[in-house]
Design a protein around this motif. Structure first.
Motif, short mmCIF file in Angstrom:
data_model
loop_
_atom_site.label_atom_id
_atom_site.label_comp_id
_atom_site.label_asym_id
_atom_site.label_seq_id
_atom_site.Cartn_x
_atom_site.Cartn_y
_atom_site.Cartn_z
N CYS A 80 0.86 -1.19 0.00
CA CYS A 80 0.00 0.00 0.00
C CYS A 80 0.90 1.24 0.00
O CYS A 80 1.71 1.44 0.91
CB CYS A 80 -0.93 -0.02 1.21
N ILE A 81 0.72 2.06 -1.02
CA ILE A 81 1.67 3.15 -1.31
C ILE A 81 1.18 4.50 -0.78
O ILE A 81 0.05 4.91 -1.05
CB ILE A 81 1.90 3.24 -2.83
N SER A 82 2.07 5.18 -0.09
CA SER A 82 1.77 6.49 0.47
C SER A 82 1.84 7.58 -0.60
O SER A 82 2.72 7.55 -1.47
CB SER A 82 2.81 6.78 1.57
N VAL A 83 0.91 8.54 -0.55
CA VAL A 83 0.97 9.68 -1.47
C VAL A 83 1.06 11.03 -0.74
O VAL A 83 1.32 12.05 -1.36
CB VAL A 83 -0.23 9.71 -2.46
N SER A 88 4.49 1.95 2.30
CA SER A 88 5.61 2.82 1.93
C SER A 88 5.34 4.17 2.58
O SER A 88 4.23 4.44 3.04
CB SER A 88 5.71 2.98 0.42
N VAL A 89 6.37 5.04 2.57
CA VAL A 89 6.16 6.40 3.05
C VAL A 89 6.74 7.38 2.04
O VAL A 89 7.88 7.22 1.58
CB VAL A 89 6.73 6.64 4.47
N GLY A 90 5.91 8.37 1.65
CA GLY A 90 6.38 9.36 0.69
C GLY A 90 5.27 10.29 0.26
O GLY A 90 4.12 10.12 0.68
N VAL A 148 7.14 -0.87 6.97
CA VAL A 148 7.44 0.13 5.92
C VAL A 148 8.64 -0.36 5.12
O VAL A 148 9.76 -0.37 5.62
CB VAL A 148 7.70 1.53 6.51
N VAL A 149 8.38 -0.78 3.88
CA VAL A 149 9.42 -1.44 3.09
C VAL A 149 9.97 -0.57 1.97
O VAL A 149 10.85 -1.00 1.23
CB VAL A 149 8.91 -2.79 2.51
N ALA A 150 9.44 0.64 1.80
CA ALA A 150 9.87 1.46 0.67
C ALA A 150 9.65 2.95 0.93
O ALA A 150 8.83 3.33 1.77
CB ALA A 150 9.13 1.05 -0.60
N ILE A 151 10.38 3.77 0.15
CA ILE A 151 10.22 5.22 0.17
C ILE A 151 9.53 5.64 -1.13
O ILE A 151 10.03 5.36 -2.22
CB ILE A 151 11.59 5.93 0.28
N GLY A 152 8.39 6.29 -1.03
CA GLY A 152 7.65 6.74 -2.20
C GLY A 152 6.16 6.65 -1.97
O GLY A 152 5.74 6.33 -0.85
N GLU A 153 5.29 6.97 -2.98
CA GLU A 153 5.83 7.12 -4.28
C GLU A 153 6.34 8.53 -4.49
O GLU A 153 5.75 9.50 -4.02
CB GLU A 153 4.83 6.71 -5.36
N THR A 154 7.42 8.59 -5.27
CA THR A 154 8.08 9.85 -5.55
C THR A 154 8.45 9.84 -7.02
O THR A 154 8.23 8.85 -7.70
CB THR A 154 9.32 10.00 -4.66
N HIS A 160 13.47 12.51 -1.39
CA HIS A 160 13.11 11.09 -1.23
C HIS A 160 14.31 10.18 -1.50
O HIS A 160 14.52 9.19 -0.79
CB HIS A 160 11.96 10.71 -2.17
N ILE A 161 15.08 10.51 -2.52
CA ILE A 161 16.25 9.66 -2.83
C ILE A 161 17.25 9.70 -1.67
O ILE A 161 17.79 8.68 -1.25
CB ILE A 161 16.93 10.09 -4.16
N ARG A 162 17.46 10.91 -1.13
CA ARG A 162 18.39 11.03 0.01
C ARG A 162 17.89 10.25 1.22
O ARG A 162 18.67 9.59 1.92
CB ARG A 162 18.58 12.52 0.36
N ALA A 163 16.58 10.28 1.44
CA ALA A 163 16.00 9.52 2.56
C ALA A 163 16.17 8.02 2.34
O ALA A 163 16.52 7.27 3.27
CB ALA A 163 14.52 9.86 2.73
N ALA A 164 15.92 7.57 1.12
CA ALA A 164 16.04 6.14 0.80
C ALA A 164 17.47 5.66 1.01
O ALA A 164 17.71 4.58 1.56
CB ALA A 164 15.59 5.88 -0.63
N ARG A 165 18.43 6.48 0.60
CA ARG A 165 19.84 6.11 0.80
C ARG A 165 20.17 6.09 2.29
O ARG A 165 20.88 5.21 2.77
CB ARG A 165 20.76 7.09 0.08
#
Ligand SMILES: [Zn+2]
Ligand SMILES: [Zn+2]
Length: 255
Positions: A35-38, A59-61, A86-92, A113-118
């Motif tokens: 289930c993807i966060s917007v 996800s969170v994003g 929470v398995v992912a960062i996005g959607e971005t 978002h990319i910096r957070a994912a890293r």
């Protein structure tokens, strides 16, 4: 078995009929849904679902199309991602189709978002529409490959898919691949390695053939697998099995 790697079951069209949604998933062998966060404002709904249902991940994003909502910081995203479901960062990502004008804020949000994912070592869920060049450029500039992730609801060319794969990303196909006019996309689905592929519904939107016009739901994801299987000349079960394995490989850090 199939996994819906991208859905929005917290949206009103589906949130009101979750027992039905989970029942159809069970009957159609859809074992899990992400289930993807917007928006951060809606994140509590998503984490609530992920905590209530063992086969739902979150996800969170903040979606690139959402203008009037809280702008996330790297620290906020990392803090909210610190949860076992929470398995992912996005959607971005970038969307130059829905929004026009000066979209520097969208590119800045994508970089955040990319910096957070890293920083938290969780993969990215990337949305790109009419913005493939800038999306790939920012992915490279921000070293998105260090986090990895998926290009969701993919509708771009084979060259874009190959560039994303080169950066370490997976390609996820939605019900669009079943649409009559999606010949070019079916060619991409036939050409890229199965080992880099995921399937999704993006429900409640984009119901696949033969459910066009209905509210989409995770239980329909096997129609995406069936179409990919058809163009590749393999059984749908094989597409299900391999994309399920890919899902756990990609999101294993958090699962
Ligand atoms: Zn999207
Ligand atoms: Zn989405």
């Amino acid at each position: 078995m199939y996994i819906d790697s991208h859905c929005h079951i917290n949206f009103p069209d589906l949130a009101g009929k979750l027992p039905e949604v989970f029942d159809l998933m069970g009957r159609n062998q859809v074992s899990h849904a992400l289930c993807i966060s917007v928006e951060l404002e809606k994140f509590p709904e998503i984490i609530h679902l992920a905590e209530a249902y063992p086969n739902v991940y979150a996800s969170v994003g903040v979606h690139p199309d959402h203008e009037d909502c809280t702008e996330p910081t790297v620290e906020q995203l990392v803090a909210l991602a610190d949860h076992p479901k929470v398995v992912a960062i996005g959607e971005t990502g970038l969307d130059y189709f829905r929004l026009t004008g000066d979209l520097e804020w969208q590119r800045e949000r994508f970089r955040t978002h990319i910096r957070a994912a890293r920083a938290c070592q969780k993969p990215l869920v990337i949305h790109t529409r009419s913005a493939a060049d800038d999306t790939l450029r920012i992915m490279r500039e921000e070293q998105a490959g260090e986090a990895g992730g998926v290009m969701h609801c993919f509708t771009e060319s084979l060259a874009v898919a190959e560039a994303a794969i080169e950066l370490g990303f997976f390609i996820s196909f939605s019900g669009i691949v079943t649409f009559k006019n999606a010949t070019a996309l079916r060619e991409v689905a036939a050409a890229i390695p199965l080992e880099r592929m995921l399937i999704e519904t993006d429900s409640p939107y984009l119901a696949p053939v033969p459910h066009r016009g209905q509210t989409n739901q995770p239980g329909f994801v096997m129609h995406v697998a069936e179409e990919i299987a058809r163009v590749r000349g393999i059984p749908a079960e094989t597409v299900g099995e391999i994309t399920t394995g890919n899902f756990f490989r990609l999101f294993s850090a958090a699962v």
